[in-house]
Motif scaffolding. Structure first.
Motif, short mmCIF file in Angstrom:
data_model
loop_
_atom_site.label_atom_id
_atom_site.label_comp_id
_atom_site.label_asym_id
_atom_site.label_seq_id
_atom_site.Cartn_x
_atom_site.Cartn_y
_atom_site.Cartn_z
N PHE A 1 0.82 -1.21 0.00
CA PHE A 1 0.00 0.00 0.00
C PHE A 1 0.85 1.26 0.00
O PHE A 1 0.47 2.29 -0.56
N GLU A 2 2.03 1.19 0.63
CA GLU A 2 2.92 2.35 0.64
C GLU A 2 3.34 2.72 -0.78
O GLU A 2 3.38 3.89 -1.14
N LYS A 3 3.63 1.72 -1.58
CA LYS A 3 4.07 1.99 -2.95
C LYS A 3 2.94 2.61 -3.77
O LYS A 3 3.18 3.50 -4.60
N ILE A 4 1.71 2.14 -3.55
CA ILE A 4 0.57 2.70 -4.27
C ILE A 4 0.45 4.20 -3.98
O ILE A 4 0.21 5.01 -4.88
N VAL A 5 0.64 4.57 -2.72
CA VAL A 5 0.56 5.98 -2.34
C VAL A 5 1.71 6.77 -2.96
O VAL A 5 1.52 7.89 -3.46
N VAL A 6 2.92 6.19 -2.97
CA VAL A 6 4.08 6.87 -3.55
C VAL A 6 3.91 7.02 -5.07
O VAL A 6 4.35 8.00 -5.66
N ASP A 7 3.27 6.04 -5.71
CA ASP A 7 2.99 6.15 -7.14
C ASP A 7 2.14 7.39 -7.43
O ASP A 7 2.29 8.04 -8.46
N ILE A 8 1.24 7.69 -6.51
CA ILE A 8 0.37 8.86 -6.67
C ILE A 8 1.13 10.14 -6.33
O ILE A 8 1.05 11.15 -7.04
N ASN A 9 1.88 10.11 -5.21
CA ASN A 9 2.61 11.28 -4.74
C ASN A 9 4.05 10.90 -4.41
O ASN A 9 4.35 10.49 -3.29
N PRO A 10 4.96 11.02 -5.37
CA PRO A 10 6.36 10.63 -5.13
C PRO A 10 7.00 11.34 -3.94
O PRO A 10 7.91 10.80 -3.32
N ASP A 11 6.53 12.54 -3.60
CA ASP A 11 7.09 13.27 -2.47
C ASP A 11 6.81 12.58 -1.13
O ASP A 11 7.42 12.91 -0.11
N ALA A 12 5.87 11.60 -1.14
CA ALA A 12 5.56 10.87 0.09
C ALA A 12 6.59 9.79 0.37
O ALA A 12 6.58 9.17 1.44
N GLY A 13 7.51 9.56 -0.57
CA GLY A 13 8.51 8.52 -0.40
C GLY A 13 9.85 9.06 0.07
O GLY A 13 9.98 10.22 0.47
N ILE A 14 10.84 8.21 0.03
CA ILE A 14 12.21 8.56 0.44
C ILE A 14 12.92 9.24 -0.72
O ILE A 14 12.86 8.76 -1.85
N ASN A 15 13.61 10.33 -0.45
CA ASN A 15 14.41 10.94 -1.51
C ASN A 15 15.63 11.64 -0.91
O ASN A 15 15.64 12.05 0.24
N THR A 16 16.66 11.76 -1.74
CA THR A 16 17.95 12.28 -1.28
C THR A 16 17.90 13.76 -0.92
O THR A 16 18.78 14.24 -0.20
N SER A 17 16.90 14.49 -1.38
CA SER A 17 16.83 15.92 -1.08
C SER A 17 16.72 16.17 0.42
O SER A 17 17.19 17.19 0.92
N LYS A 18 16.12 15.23 1.14
CA LYS A 18 15.98 15.39 2.58
C LYS A 18 17.32 15.25 3.29
O LYS A 18 17.50 15.74 4.40
N ILE A 19 18.26 14.56 2.66
CA ILE A 19 19.60 14.41 3.24
C ILE A 19 20.37 15.71 3.13
O ILE A 19 21.17 16.06 4.01
N LYS A 20 20.14 16.46 2.07
CA LYS A 20 20.86 17.72 1.87
C LYS A 20 20.58 18.71 2.99
O LYS A 20 21.41 19.57 3.29
N GLU A 21 19.41 18.57 3.62
CA GLU A 21 19.06 19.47 4.72
C GLU A 21 19.96 19.26 5.93
O GLU A 21 20.05 20.12 6.80
N LEU A 22 20.65 18.11 5.98
CA LEU A 22 21.55 17.82 7.11
C LEU A 22 22.91 18.49 6.95
O LEU A 22 23.73 18.46 7.86
N GLY A 23 23.15 19.05 5.76
CA GLY A 23 24.43 19.73 5.53
C GLY A 23 25.51 18.77 5.04
O GLY A 23 25.26 17.58 4.81
#
Length: 301
Positions: free
Chosen positions: A145-167
């Motif tokens: 079910f998690e993948k179905i939601v991510v298929d609809i909204n990719p921002d709901a998944g894991i992405n490397t942009s969130k790592i950049k916030e750590l510096g």
């Protein structure tokens, strides 16, 4: 349902709700389900994703309604009686989503070792199936079910942009072991952990395979703590779930000091308590990858 005992002691059991779309049988972990209700009037949203039927208001909350029929690309041309249709109100990844299904069959308790992982012969990395349950002469498919939601909204998944916030981060030679059944999430975790400086990551498809590898290190006379410095595990996995896997690590004196982080879409107050019982050092809700990295930094040997 006696949900209280499930997973609390790492018993490797779960309860699933079996339901149908047309004549196809599927299952969902009871822990994801908040309630099952009769269909309500739906407000359609212009230009919404094909899977989205619209939105409903349930006790003051506005919730999206997803058609599993569409998400699974099941033929809709067959006429059927819609009298038994239901809305399944779910909660995972700290969000509530409603799924439209055709009927609910039963609730059943099984062990994770009764669930087979999908074969690469009949499924692709993009598959929505995370497990196959043999039930007498039939089979029940556990859905991602998690993948179905991510298929609809990719921002709901894991992405490397969130790592950049750590510096800016230094590279690490520490070895991490990850037990995660989803091919998509294994790929995303590899990318994001590498972006966070952790390049030495060994992936396993479930707790049983990961534990077997760890036990083989001991059998070879090696020091587990020199080979592995931290373990990350999902909860829902065929063969052996993350709670049972964690308990097996913590009950073995030769590996009990290994830090274990549970990284799952199922983390709620109740599930968090169960993770504490089996000895998890930290628990993070998917897809909070930034928080996961900070917990790795803090706990890794």
């Amino acid at each position: 349902m006696e949900k209280g005992i499930l997973l609390e002691s790492g018993t490797n059991e779960l309860e699933i709700i079996e339901f149908k779309i047309q004549d196809h049988r599927f299952g969902i972990n009871v822990l994801k389900v908040r309630e099952i209700i009769h269909p309500m009037p739906i407000t359609k949203i212009p230009h919404a994703h094909h899977y989205i039927l619209g939105i409903i208001q349930l006790r003051g909350e506005v919730l999206p309604v997803i058609s599993l029929e569409r998400a699974l690309d099941i033929d809709t041309s067959t006429e059927r009686d819609s009298m038994n249709d239901k809305f399944v109100v779910t909660e995972f990844n700290q969000q509530k989503v409603v799924f439209h299904i055709h009927s609910v069959s039963k609730i059943m308790r099984i062990s994770w070792d009764q669930i087979e992982k999908p074969s690469e012969i009949y499924t692709l990395d993009s598959s929505n199936i995370i497990g196959v349950i043999k039930d007498k002469d039939n089979m029940i498919l556990l859905l991602d079910f998690e993948k179905i939601v991510v298929d609809i909204n990719p921002d709901a998944g894991i992405n490397t942009s969130k790592i950049k916030e750590l510096g800016r981060r230094e590279r690490s030679e520490k070895q991490i072991l990850v037990a995660e059944d989803s091919p998509l999430l294994r790929k995303l975790l590899k990318e994001t952990l590498s972006a966070a400086g952790y390049d030495r990551v060994a992936f396993f498809e479930n707790g049983r395979e990961a534990l077997s590898y760890m036990e083989s290190i001991i059998q070879e006379g090696k020091d587990v703590y020199r080979e592995i410095q931290l373990v990350i595990t999902d909860i829902e996995m065929p063969q052996m779930d993350g709670h049972h896997f964690t308990r097996r690590i913590k009950d073995n004196p030769l590996m009990s000091k290994l830090p274990v982080i549970i990284f799952s879409s199922l983390i709620t107050d109740d599930i968090f308590h169960k993770g504490e019982i089996v000895g998890a050092n930290a628990q993070i809700t998917k897809p909070q990858i930034g928080e996961l990295v900070l917990k790795i930094d803090h706990n890794i040997l």
